[in-house]
Motif scaffolding. Structure first.
Motif, PDB file in Angstrom:
ATOM      1  N   LYS A  76       0.844  -0.972   0.006  1.00 42.99           N
ATOM      2  CA  LYS A  76      -0.112   0.034  -0.103  1.00 42.99           C
ATOM      3  C   LYS A  76       0.769   1.313   0.041  1.00 42.99           C
ATOM      4  CE  LYS A  76      -2.487  -1.439   3.530  1.00 42.99           C
ATOM      5  NZ  LYS A  76      -3.361  -1.675   4.461  1.00 42.99           N
ATOM      6  N   ASN A 113      -8.163   9.264  -6.378  1.00 43.88           N
ATOM      7  CA  ASN A 113      -8.902   8.397  -5.412  1.00 43.88           C
ATOM      8  C   ASN A 113      -7.988   7.359  -4.639  1.00 43.88           C
ATOM      9  OD1 ASN A 113     -11.128   7.261  -4.020  1.00 43.88           O
ATOM     10  ND2 ASN A 113     -12.204   6.495  -6.043  1.00 43.88           N
ATOM     11  N   SER A 114      -7.170   7.859  -4.024  1.00 45.56           N
ATOM     12  CA  SER A 114      -6.071   6.806  -3.215  1.00 45.56           C
ATOM     13  C   SER A 114      -6.742   5.940  -2.205  1.00 45.56           C
ATOM     14  CB  SER A 114      -5.056   7.884  -2.624  1.00 45.56           C
ATOM     15  OG  SER A 114      -5.441   8.644  -1.811  1.00 45.56           O
ATOM     16  N   LYS A 115      -7.743   6.817  -1.688  1.00 40.53           N
ATOM     17  CA  LYS A 115      -8.592   5.768  -0.521  1.00 40.53           C
ATOM     18  C   LYS A 115      -9.044   4.309  -1.080  1.00 40.53           C
ATOM     19  CE  LYS A 115      -9.541   9.742   2.482  1.00 40.53           C
ATOM     20  NZ  LYS A 115     -10.902  10.438   3.072  1.00 40.53           N
ATOM     21  N   LYS A 116      -9.545   4.415  -2.362  1.00 42.09           N
ATOM     22  CA  LYS A 116     -10.145   3.252  -2.947  1.00 42.09           C
ATOM     23  C   LYS A 116      -9.085   2.280  -3.103  1.00 42.09           C
ATOM     24  CE  LYS A 116     -11.206   3.479  -7.233  1.00 42.09           C
ATOM     25  NZ  LYS A 116     -11.788   3.732  -8.683  1.00 42.09           N
ATOM     26  N   TYR A 118      -5.996   1.877  -1.447  1.00 41.44           N
ATOM     27  CA  TYR A 118      -5.750   1.615   0.090  1.00 41.44           C
ATOM     28  C   TYR A 118      -6.779   0.479   0.410  1.00 41.44           C
ATOM     29  CZ  TYR A 118      -2.179   4.887   1.123  1.00 41.44           C
ATOM     30  OH  TYR A 118      -1.047   5.708   0.955  1.00 41.44           O
ATOM     31  N   SER A 119      -8.215   0.812   0.093  1.00 37.63           N
ATOM     32  CA  SER A 119      -8.992  -0.335   0.643  1.00 37.63           C
ATOM     33  C   SER A 119      -9.009  -1.480  -0.129  1.00 37.63           C
ATOM     34  CB  SER A 119     -10.408   0.331   0.397  1.00 37.63           C
ATOM     35  OG  SER A 119     -11.575  -0.472   0.761  1.00 37.63           O
ATOM     36  N   LYS A 205       0.017   8.633   5.151  1.00 44.21           N
ATOM     37  CA  LYS A 205      -0.812   8.055   3.939  1.00 44.21           C
ATOM     38  C   LYS A 205       0.113   7.390   3.153  1.00 44.21           C
ATOM     39  CE  LYS A 205      -4.258  11.911   3.836  1.00 44.21           C
ATOM     40  NZ  LYS A 205      -4.667  13.129   2.929  1.00 44.21           N
ATOM     41  N   ASP A 256      -8.581   3.174   9.103  1.00 43.85           N
ATOM     42  CA  ASP A 256      -9.794   3.278   8.378  1.00 43.85           C
ATOM     43  C   ASP A 256      -9.634   4.409   7.044  1.00 43.85           C
ATOM     44  OD1 ASP A 256      -9.795   5.920   9.076  1.00 43.85           O
ATOM     45  OD2 ASP A 256     -11.175   5.686  10.594  1.00 43.85           O
ATOM     46  N   ASP A 257     -10.683   4.463   6.183  1.00 40.61           N
ATOM     47  CA  ASP A 257     -10.611   5.163   5.085  1.00 40.61           C
ATOM     48  C   ASP A 257      -9.989   6.808   5.259  1.00 40.61           C
ATOM     49  OD1 ASP A 257     -11.466   3.092   3.603  1.00 40.61           O
ATOM     50  OD2 ASP A 257     -13.454   3.588   3.398  1.00 40.61           O
ATOM     51  N   SER A 258     -10.194   7.416   6.188  1.00 37.69           N
ATOM     52  CA  SER A 258      -9.454   8.583   6.725  1.00 37.69           C
ATOM     53  C   SER A 258      -8.251   8.509   7.148  1.00 37.69           C
ATOM     54  CB  SER A 258     -10.375   9.183   7.539  1.00 37.69           C
ATOM     55  OG  SER A 258     -10.462   8.675   8.639  1.00 37.69           O
ATOM     56  N   PHE A 259      -7.387   7.449   7.294  1.00 41.65           N
ATOM     57  CA  PHE A 259      -6.205   6.994   7.402  1.00 41.65           C
ATOM     58  C   PHE A 259      -6.234   7.401   9.167  1.00 41.65           C
ATOM     59  CE2 PHE A 259      -6.068   8.568   3.242  1.00 41.65           C
ATOM     60  CZ  PHE A 259      -5.230   7.221   2.574  1.00 41.65           C
TER      61      PHE A 259
END
Length: 412
Positions: A76, A113-116, A118-119, A205, A256-259
């Motif tokens: 990641k 859309n980096s969070k996607k 990471y998920s 991040k 979580d998605d907000s790091f």
């Protein structure tokens, strides 16, 4: 205008970064390496596609699917760098008139859309293909959906209910647990408590690691704090880094998605166990669950996955060792190698005398109170910093009880 080849575009991009942007050679090489790998390994071989034909869904399939499954060293921590290189490269193509604005905007939307991604990484590595639910979770993941938490194999519950682990810890109940082991377990408990009381710690991040101020704060609370440099990274704080990955493996903590670092009720479940059971579970996480590459710096070389794949050699050697007898590390471990000539056995020496085993794995086992190591003077290194290795009584019990369980797991 005749359309340039993909390789010609990469060359033009290199010249742009060098001459116009005047970036450092290290930064340029990083961008070019990412784009070249994307083209040569994925677009050219897998999709048979030109760099100018890339659209948003191609970026999504590459980084959210193919890269995770096909690149053994993927992690990641690379997401931010890859997306940054994509944005810079396709911005260059837009400014040069090679692509249209709509195409660029679509690519840019995916790169933001980096969070996607990471998920996607997180959910993929949670899938346990040895369990009945594994195939369903895999199919759900491949369809682009996030598997429901209930469909994941609950590692902690599985270990608690495992007959093999339960038998091992019952065999150990009669053996007094060593003070060093108790310190290790107490320090892990302190780590979990710190994460619980300091709500929503923001991790980096890029590497998903703890900020330095928290590393120093946690380190001060440990029974044997490490000497940390002012600009320490989490992977240099060996105890905390190990606790962090054990916690993630057990589902006691998560990002979580907000790091933000969150704690779960599984901490309570873990803390109800006996010290012997807690130790067996921590050892299992180190041996079977945590990718050993994750214990090293992201820029570390070598092939730690080879060491982990061949860990049965180390496991057998430790289980067979005589209690309190100091062994010359190199010569003793070499007895368990198919090739007995150490001087010519580069593959063996790269597994057990360099990299992750002497720098991370053996020190972790020592902190658990299972063995002791002595180290050579760094100025006199030849192959390894480890000079001798001594199995302790409690360690002998642990490895002997655990030996058949690990062998069976590796055979399967």
């Amino acid at each position: 205008m005749r359309r340039p080849t993909s390789k010609q575009l990469i060359k033009k991009f290199t010249e742009y970064l060098t001459i116009e942007k005047k970036l450092k050679s290290e930064t340029i090489n990083k961008h070019i390496s990412i784009i070249s790998f994307f083209y040569e390994s994925y677009l050219n071989q897998y999709e048979e596609m030109h760099l100018l034909d890339v659209e948003g869904f191609i970026i999504e399939d590459y980084l959210g699917n193919w890269y995770i499954r096909k690149v053994s060293s993927s992690n990641k921590g690379e997401i931010v760098e890859i997306l940054a290189s994509f944005k810079k490269f396709y911005k260059f193509l837009l400014n040069q008139g090679y692509i249209m604005h709509d195409q660029y905007e679509e690519i840019l939307a995916e790169c933001k859309n980096s969070k996607k991604y990471y998920s996607r990484f997180t959910s993929y590595w949670k899938i346990d293909f040895d369990q009945e639910e594994g195939e369903n979770s895999w199919m759900t993941w491949m369809m682009g959906e996030e598997p429901n938490e209930d469909s994941f194999h609950n590692l902690l519950s599985s270990l608690i209910n495992s007959r093999d682990v339960d038998t091992a810890q019952k065999d150990l109940q009669e053996e007094p647990i060593s003070p060093r082991t108790l310190k290790f377990l107490a320090d892990f408990k302190k780590f979990l408590k710190y994460c619980t009381t300091n709500h929503e710690i923001k991790v980096s991040k890029r590497q998903l690691t703890l900020p330095r101020k928290h590393l120093f704060a946690i380190n001060e609370q440990l029974s044997s704090p490490e000497v940390l440099k002012p600009y320490v990274f989490q992977w240099d704080a060996n105890q905390i880094h190990l606790f962090y990955h054990i916690g993630l493996s057990l589902g006691c903590i998560l990002v979580d998605d907000s790091f933000s670092l969150q704690t779960t009720k599984r901490i309570e479940q873990y803390l109800t166990l006996s010290p012997q059971h807690q130790l067996i579970i921590c050892l299992y996480c180190l041996w079977e669950v945590i990718p050993w590459a994750n214990l090293l710096s992201p820029t570390a070389g070598g092939r730690p996955e080879w060491s982990q794949d061949g860990r049965i050699i180390l496991q057998t050697a430790l289980a067979d060792a005589t209690v309190d007898h100091p062994y010359d590390y190199t010569s003793y471990i070499l007895q368990y190698s198919p090739n007995q000539n150490f001087e010519t056995n580069f593959h063996f020496s790269s597994l057990y005398n360099w990299g992750v085993v002497p720098t991370k794995i053996l020190p972790s086992l020592e902190r658990m109170g299972l063995l002791m190591c002595t180290f050579k003077n760094p100025d006199e290194l030849k192959y390894s910093s480890v000079s001798t290795i001594t199995i302790l009584k409690f360690g002998k019990m642990v490895f002997s009880c655990y030996k058949e369980f690990i062998i069976d797991k590796m055979k399967n």
